[in-house]
Design an enzyme around this catalytic site. Structure first.
Site, PDB file in Angstrom:
ATOM      1  N   ASP A   1       0.825  -1.205   0.000  1.00 54.20           N
ATOM      2  CA  ASP A   1       0.000   0.000   0.000  1.00 54.20           C
ATOM      3  C   ASP A   1       0.863   1.259   0.000  1.00 54.20           C
ATOM      4  O   ASP A   1       1.974   1.259   0.519  1.00 54.20           O
ATOM      5  CB  ASP A   1      -0.909  -0.034   1.242  1.00 54.20           C
ATOM      6  CG  ASP A   1      -2.090   0.911   1.108  1.00 54.20           C
ATOM      7  OD1 ASP A   1      -2.293   1.489   0.020  1.00 54.20           O
ATOM      8  OD2 ASP A   1      -2.819   1.080   2.106  1.00 54.20           O
TER       9      ASP A   1
ATOM     10  N   TRP B   1       2.924   7.941  -2.262  1.00 53.29           N
ATOM     11  CA  TRP B   1       4.360   8.083  -2.581  1.00 53.29           C
ATOM     12  C   TRP B   1       4.520   9.005  -3.795  1.00 53.29           C
ATOM     13  O   TRP B   1       5.349   9.901  -3.799  1.00 53.29           O
ATOM     14  CB  TRP B   1       4.952   6.703  -2.875  1.00 53.29           C
ATOM     15  CG  TRP B   1       6.403   6.729  -3.262  1.00 53.29           C
ATOM     16  CD1 TRP B   1       7.478   6.680  -2.424  1.00 53.29           C
ATOM     17  CD2 TRP B   1       6.931   6.821  -4.599  1.00 53.29           C
ATOM     18  NE1 TRP B   1       8.652   6.737  -3.154  1.00 53.29           N
ATOM     19  CE2 TRP B   1       8.347   6.822  -4.488  1.00 53.29           C
ATOM     20  CE3 TRP B   1       6.359   6.905  -5.873  1.00 53.29           C
ATOM     21  CZ2 TRP B   1       9.184   6.897  -5.598  1.00 53.29           C
ATOM     22  CZ3 TRP B   1       7.199   6.984  -6.973  1.00 53.29           C
ATOM     23  CH2 TRP B   1       8.597   6.983  -6.831  1.00 53.29           C
TER      24      TRP B   1
ATOM     25  N   HIS C   1       2.656   3.337  -8.942  1.00 52.04           N
ATOM     26  CA  HIS C   1       2.453   1.912  -9.228  1.00 52.04           C
ATOM     27  C   HIS C   1       3.657   1.334  -9.967  1.00 52.04           C
ATOM     28  O   HIS C   1       4.065   0.200  -9.729  1.00 52.04           O
ATOM     29  CB  HIS C   1       1.170   1.700 -10.043  1.00 52.04           C
ATOM     30  CG  HIS C   1      -0.071   2.100  -9.304  1.00 52.04           C
ATOM     31  ND1 HIS C   1      -0.317   1.698  -8.007  1.00 52.04           N
ATOM     32  CD2 HIS C   1      -1.148   2.846  -9.667  1.00 52.04           C
ATOM     33  CE1 HIS C   1      -1.484   2.194  -7.607  1.00 52.04           C
ATOM     34  NE2 HIS C   1      -2.002   2.900  -8.592  1.00 52.04           N
TER      35      HIS C   1
ATOM     36  N   THR D   1     -10.741  -7.072  -5.333  1.00 51.55           N
ATOM     37  CA  THR D   1     -12.058  -7.033  -5.987  1.00 51.55           C
ATOM     38  C   THR D   1     -12.688  -5.635  -5.844  1.00 51.55           C
ATOM     39  O   THR D   1     -13.616  -5.309  -6.560  1.00 51.55           O
ATOM     40  CB  THR D   1     -13.009  -8.099  -5.393  1.00 51.55           C
ATOM     41  OG1 THR D   1     -12.910  -8.055  -3.961  1.00 51.55           O
ATOM     42  CG2 THR D   1     -12.662  -9.491  -5.861  1.00 51.55           C
ATOM     43  N   GLU D   2     -12.166  -4.842  -4.917  1.00 56.03           N
ATOM     44  CA  GLU D   2     -12.697  -3.485  -4.716  1.00 56.03           C
ATOM     45  C   GLU D   2     -11.957  -2.448  -5.584  1.00 56.03           C
ATOM     46  O   GLU D   2     -12.428  -1.327  -5.770  1.00 56.03           O
ATOM     47  CB  GLU D   2     -12.582  -3.069  -3.239  1.00 56.03           C
ATOM     48  CG  GLU D   2     -13.585  -3.756  -2.316  1.00 56.03           C
ATOM     49  CD  GLU D   2     -13.321  -5.247  -2.138  1.00 56.03           C
ATOM     50  OE1 GLU D   2     -12.146  -5.651  -2.034  1.00 56.03           O
ATOM     51  OE2 GLU D   2     -14.302  -6.031  -2.131  1.00 56.03           O
TER      52      GLU D   2
ATOM     53  N   TRP E   1     -11.659  -2.217  -8.626  1.00 49.30           N
ATOM     54  CA  TRP E   1     -12.367  -1.833  -9.861  1.00 49.30           C
ATOM     55  C   TRP E   1     -13.053  -0.483  -9.724  1.00 49.30           C
ATOM     56  O   TRP E   1     -13.417   0.138 -10.719  1.00 49.30           O
ATOM     57  CB  TRP E   1     -13.420  -2.890 -10.229  1.00 49.30           C
ATOM     58  CG  TRP E   1     -12.847  -4.242 -10.526  1.00 49.30           C
ATOM     59  CD1 TRP E   1     -12.900  -5.335  -9.710  1.00 49.30           C
ATOM     60  CD2 TRP E   1     -12.141  -4.666 -11.717  1.00 49.30           C
ATOM     61  NE1 TRP E   1     -12.263  -6.410 -10.311  1.00 49.30           N
ATOM     62  CE2 TRP E   1     -11.795  -6.026 -11.544  1.00 49.30           C
ATOM     63  CE3 TRP E   1     -11.768  -4.022 -12.899  1.00 49.30           C
ATOM     64  CZ2 TRP E   1     -11.101  -6.756 -12.505  1.00 49.30           C
ATOM     65  CZ3 TRP E   1     -11.074  -4.751 -13.861  1.00 49.30           C
ATOM     66  CH2 TRP E   1     -10.749  -6.095 -13.659  1.00 49.30           C
TER      67      TRP E   1
ATOM     68  N   LEU F   1      11.158 -20.479  -4.402  1.00 49.84           N
ATOM     69  CA  LEU F   1      10.123 -19.586  -3.859  1.00 49.84           C
ATOM     70  C   LEU F   1       8.850 -19.626  -4.696  1.00 49.84           C
ATOM     71  O   LEU F   1       8.911 -19.546  -5.928  1.00 49.84           O
ATOM     72  CB  LEU F   1      10.671 -18.154  -3.848  1.00 49.84           C
ATOM     73  CG  LEU F   1       9.673 -17.065  -3.435  1.00 49.84           C
ATOM     74  CD1 LEU F   1       9.496 -17.044  -1.921  1.00 49.84           C
ATOM     75  CD2 LEU F   1      10.129 -15.691  -3.916  1.00 49.84           C
TER      76      LEU F   1
ATOM     77  N   ARG G   1      -5.398  -2.084   8.581  1.00 51.91           N
ATOM     78  CA  ARG G   1      -6.582  -2.905   8.324  1.00 51.91           C
ATOM     79  C   ARG G   1      -6.243  -4.006   7.333  1.00 51.91           C
ATOM     80  O   ARG G   1      -5.190  -3.988   6.701  1.00 51.91           O
ATOM     81  CB  ARG G   1      -7.746  -2.050   7.813  1.00 51.91           C
ATOM     82  CG  ARG G   1      -7.413  -1.220   6.609  1.00 51.91           C
ATOM     83  CD  ARG G   1      -8.602  -0.394   6.105  1.00 51.91           C
ATOM     84  NE  ARG G   1      -8.145   0.509   5.065  1.00 51.91           N
ATOM     85  CZ  ARG G   1      -7.788   1.774   5.258  1.00 51.91           C
ATOM     86  NH1 ARG G   1      -7.876   2.312   6.462  1.00 51.91           N
ATOM     87  NH2 ARG G   1      -7.353   2.524   4.260  1.00 51.91           N
TER      88      ARG G   1
END
Ligand code: FPP
Length: 254
Positions: free
Chosen positions: A34, A39, A51, A80-81, A83, A145, A208
């Site tokens: 996040d 930034w 990003h 999913t949020e 969008w 990994l 959160r």
């Protein structure tokens, strides 16, 4: 143990992963990456620059996790949020897996990394799916990994689908209600076959879970930092691991 880890880290710069070199490294680390937008804003840059820089941090932390001997690294790349964001930002985020894999896939293969994805594939654009699927296929036999991208992932949707699946099995007589237990549920989640995360890291000061792995994080250690994801370094990652190693995990016992 902590002293040994520091000794190892201080000369770790370009050393290969050596899982046996120290004890109590978390097997599975999950990260909520996040702070990309903030930034960028702090630097007077567009959110997309944040990003893009976040993508570089993905590479940095993948290498850091591999060096330490972490076995599974799950990264929350798109929820999913997400969008609900402006279309231009969603479009940009959808291109990142392809961009990342175009640049890094060969190196991931060379380093024995196995790429996986968890999320609801149906809404993702074909170019995102095909880039990720190509990486999954090409790395399927790698034994190092596991780099697990959470893409169009939402914990509530994941759990609702598992519950519907269980209900259908009960309705069809394939499963008795009294046989429903943790394993029946876990086997129907997108993480089926993966251990639960030992450690959750969230960057950027938010405290959160944001609909991330809410079943799987039941007993995970949580570690938060104010550092924004694009500036999250190997040193910050080590800080989180050291803090994890200081904690006593009791799983509800004494
Ligand atoms: C949250 O920061 C970040 C995201 C929603 C996207 C995370 C994606 C990356 C870090 C790059 C992914 C790379 C690959 C290879 C898939 P935010 O935009 O919510 O930041 P803000 O809270 O400061 O606005």
């Amino acid at each position: 143990m902590i002293e040994r880890l520091w000794a190892k880290l201080s000369k770790s710069s370009l050393q290969p992963a050596d899982p046996g070199a120290f004890e109590n490294v978390p097997e599975h680390v999950a990260i909520i990456m996040d702070g990309n937008g903030r930034w960028a804003k702090d630097r007077g840059l567009p959110r997309m620059a944040g990003h893009h820089s976040g993508m570089k941090a993905v590479k940095r932390i993948t290498i850091a996790a591999d060096r330490l001997g972490v076995k599974y690294l799950t990264l929350y790349a798109f929820s999913t949020e997400n969008w609900k964001r402006p279309k231009a930002e969603v479009d940009f985020l959808m291109k990142l897996p392809q961009q990342f894999l175009e640049i890094e896939l060969d190196e991931l293969i060379a380093n024995n990394v196995q790429v996986r994805m968890m999320g609801h594939k149906e809404d993702l654009p074909p170019f995102t799916i095909s880039a990720v699927e190509e990486a999954i296929v090409k790395t399927a036999n790698n034994t190092g990994l596991v780099l697990n991208f959470a893409l169009n992932y939402g914990s509530r949707k994941e759990m609702l689908e598992a519950v519907k699946d269980i209900a259908a099995d009960v309705q069809q007589g394939r499963l008795a209600i009294e046989d429903i237990d943790d394993k029946v549920m876990a086997d129907r989640l997108l993480t089926s076959g993966l251990p639960d995360p030992d450690l959750l890291i969230r960057t950027s000061g938010e405290l959160r879970l944001s609909n991330f792995m809410m079943w799987q994080l039941a007993y995970s250690e949580l570690w938060f930092t104010d550092v924004y994801w694009p500036e999250f370094t190997e040193a910050h990652f080590h800080e989180a691991i050291l803090e994890y190693q200081r904690r006593a995990r009791r799983y509800g016992g004494l």
